[in-house]
Design a protein around this motif. Sequence first.
Motif, mmCIF file in Angstrom:
data_model
loop_
_atom_site.group_PDB
_atom_site.id
_atom_site.type_symbol
_atom_site.label_atom_id
_atom_site.label_comp_id
_atom_site.label_asym_id
_atom_site.label_seq_id
_atom_site.Cartn_x
_atom_site.Cartn_y
_atom_site.Cartn_z
ATOM 1 N N THR A 121 -16.677 -15.906 44.191
ATOM 2 C CA THR A 121 -16.067 -16.941 44.736
ATOM 3 C C THR A 121 -17.332 -18.279 44.781
ATOM 4 O O THR A 121 -16.605 -19.427 44.408
ATOM 5 C CB THR A 121 -15.637 -16.857 46.426
ATOM 6 O OG1 THR A 121 -14.754 -15.718 46.235
ATOM 7 C CG2 THR A 121 -15.145 -18.011 46.787
ATOM 8 N N SER A 122 -18.382 -17.888 44.857
ATOM 9 C CA SER A 122 -19.549 -18.890 45.190
ATOM 10 C C SER A 122 -20.219 -19.220 44.238
ATOM 11 O O SER A 122 -20.740 -20.477 43.952
ATOM 12 C CB SER A 122 -20.235 -18.277 46.543
ATOM 13 O OG SER A 122 -19.596 -18.152 47.477
ATOM 14 N N TYR A 123 -20.323 -18.180 42.888
ATOM 15 C CA TYR A 123 -21.494 -18.571 42.065
ATOM 16 C C TYR A 123 -20.743 -18.398 40.592
ATOM 17 O O TYR A 123 -21.281 -18.921 39.443
ATOM 18 C CB TYR A 123 -22.391 -17.642 42.115
ATOM 19 C CG TYR A 123 -23.344 -17.789 43.394
ATOM 20 C CD1 TYR A 123 -24.013 -19.112 43.481
ATOM 21 C CD2 TYR A 123 -23.279 -16.879 44.426
ATOM 22 C CE1 TYR A 123 -24.778 -19.116 44.926
ATOM 23 C CE2 TYR A 123 -23.864 -17.256 46.006
ATOM 24 C CZ TYR A 123 -24.607 -18.490 46.047
ATOM 25 O OH TYR A 123 -25.247 -18.626 47.039
ATOM 26 N N VAL A 124 -19.884 -17.392 40.310
ATOM 27 C CA VAL A 124 -19.418 -16.998 39.095
ATOM 28 C C VAL A 124 -18.221 -18.029 38.577
ATOM 29 O O VAL A 124 -17.173 -17.840 38.936
ATOM 30 C CB VAL A 124 -18.990 -15.515 39.051
ATOM 31 C CG1 VAL A 124 -18.639 -15.187 37.381
ATOM 32 C CG2 VAL A 124 -20.125 -14.643 39.713
ATOM 33 N N ALA A 125 -18.663 -18.675 37.347
ATOM 34 C CA ALA A 125 -17.563 -19.341 36.907
ATOM 35 C C ALA A 125 -16.555 -18.582 36.035
ATOM 36 O O ALA A 125 -16.935 -17.180 35.479
ATOM 37 C CB ALA A 125 -18.306 -20.474 35.754
ATOM 38 N N GLU A 126 -15.463 -18.982 35.484
ATOM 39 C CA GLU A 126 -14.335 -18.052 34.841
ATOM 40 C C GLU A 126 -14.784 -17.714 33.515
ATOM 41 O O GLU A 126 -14.541 -16.728 33.113
ATOM 42 C CB GLU A 126 -13.227 -19.046 34.950
ATOM 43 C CG GLU A 126 -12.115 -18.158 34.345
ATOM 44 C CD GLU A 126 -10.698 -18.745 34.570
ATOM 45 O OE1 GLU A 126 -9.535 -18.178 33.926
ATOM 46 O OE2 GLU A 126 -10.364 -19.916 35.175
ATOM 47 N N THR A 127 -15.582 -18.653 33.013
ATOM 48 C CA THR A 127 -16.156 -18.056 31.699
ATOM 49 C C THR A 127 -17.294 -17.238 31.761
ATOM 50 O O THR A 127 -17.552 -16.765 30.618
ATOM 51 C CB THR A 127 -16.621 -19.521 31.009
ATOM 52 O OG1 THR A 127 -17.516 -20.201 31.774
ATOM 53 C CG2 THR A 127 -15.420 -20.365 30.495
ATOM 54 N N ASP A 128 -17.928 -16.881 32.744
ATOM 55 C CA ASP A 128 -19.034 -16.000 32.937
ATOM 56 C C ASP A 128 -18.523 -14.772 33.588
ATOM 57 O O ASP A 128 -19.561 -13.905 33.649
ATOM 58 C CB ASP A 128 -19.867 -16.813 33.956
ATOM 59 C CG ASP A 128 -20.852 -17.666 33.295
ATOM 60 O OD1 ASP A 128 -20.783 -17.996 32.201
ATOM 61 O OD2 ASP A 128 -21.680 -18.473 34.062
ATOM 62 N N VAL A 129 -17.470 -14.499 33.721
ATOM 63 C CA VAL A 129 -16.918 -13.058 34.307
ATOM 64 C C VAL A 129 -17.335 -11.895 33.553
ATOM 65 O O VAL A 129 -17.718 -10.705 33.850
ATOM 66 C CB VAL A 129 -15.465 -13.131 34.655
ATOM 67 C CG1 VAL A 129 -15.065 -11.631 35.184
ATOM 68 C CG2 VAL A 129 -14.862 -14.129 35.476
ATOM 69 N N GLY A 130 -17.138 -12.008 32.266
ATOM 70 C CA GLY A 130 -17.517 -10.955 31.254
ATOM 71 C C GLY A 130 -19.089 -10.800 31.504
ATOM 72 O O GLY A 130 -19.832 -9.618 31.434
ATOM 73 N N LEU A 131 -20.081 -12.037 31.319
ATOM 74 C CA LEU A 131 -21.169 -11.624 31.218
ATOM 75 C C LEU A 131 -21.829 -11.469 32.694
ATOM 76 O O LEU A 131 -22.629 -10.385 32.745
ATOM 77 C CB LEU A 131 -21.965 -13.081 31.236
ATOM 78 C CG LEU A 131 -23.333 -13.421 30.899
ATOM 79 C CD1 LEU A 131 -23.801 -12.342 29.788
ATOM 80 C CD2 LEU A 131 -23.788 -14.916 30.598
#
Length: 290
Positions: free
Chosen positions: A169-179
Amino acid sequence: MIYLLLSVLSSTIIFVVFRLYTRYGVNTLQAIIVNYFIACTVGYFGYIDNADFSKVPSESWFPGALVLGFLFITVFNLAAITTQRSGMSVVAVATKMSVAIPVACGIFLYNESTGFLKICGIILALIAVYLTSIKKKEGISIKTKNLIFPLLVFFGSGIIDTSLKYLETSYVAETDVGLFSSTIFATAGIIGTFILTGQAILGKLKITWKNILGGIALGIPNYYSIYFLVMALRSNGLESSTVFTMNHVAIVTFSTLTGILLFHEKLIRKNWIGLILAIISIILVANSAI
């Protein structure tokens, strides 16, 4: 909702793999550690495009991913100790009942809805988890001196789920979920390697191909169980308290049914009652989200 279903299916496959470990004598610790590296690899090469891995330590979510990786393997070892001292049923209850922690946090910290259907569904879900997890008519018993271990599993599992919600919610961008997901698994795998190194120094380490294959079989669905859970938490219209409740109860339901169909498990009356309550709770919570 599709992400939630995929997470549940992935977790059910994990249940099957663990059952096969017992049948084929796989060393669970070794397989778990291999699994972390396989899960990390699946994420890095399957769901990450044009990522600059050198910048990962500077990401705002990186410290949280390190903590989660530490918690993953710590809770696993606590679960193993609990199993040895109090039995598998105690671990199952502690792990699944921990859903109360992220659900409570969702309601009180994120001001999520608390309708009548939802509250009834959550209460039934907790009862269902307990009833489907116990394997003896007299229920479960824990010696006072061993109580600390299931309590740590309970809080550890709950903190993992709650932290996932907070970080995505606070830190992970949608493009970073895998990483993000892969970094968690990489951290757990590295810590696990230190454990194996310690065993090797003490002359207690014996790695076999079946343990490695067991880790590969576990790593793929394990990655997807976390990846799809994070994606479900990001879905519009689904609150985290709804996602976690449905996820935990659906896993219990699917795993129980799979145990009956594939492993011919025998259920006692309490298990059947729990299974019925689980289905009812899923319907109630799902309807409350509409």
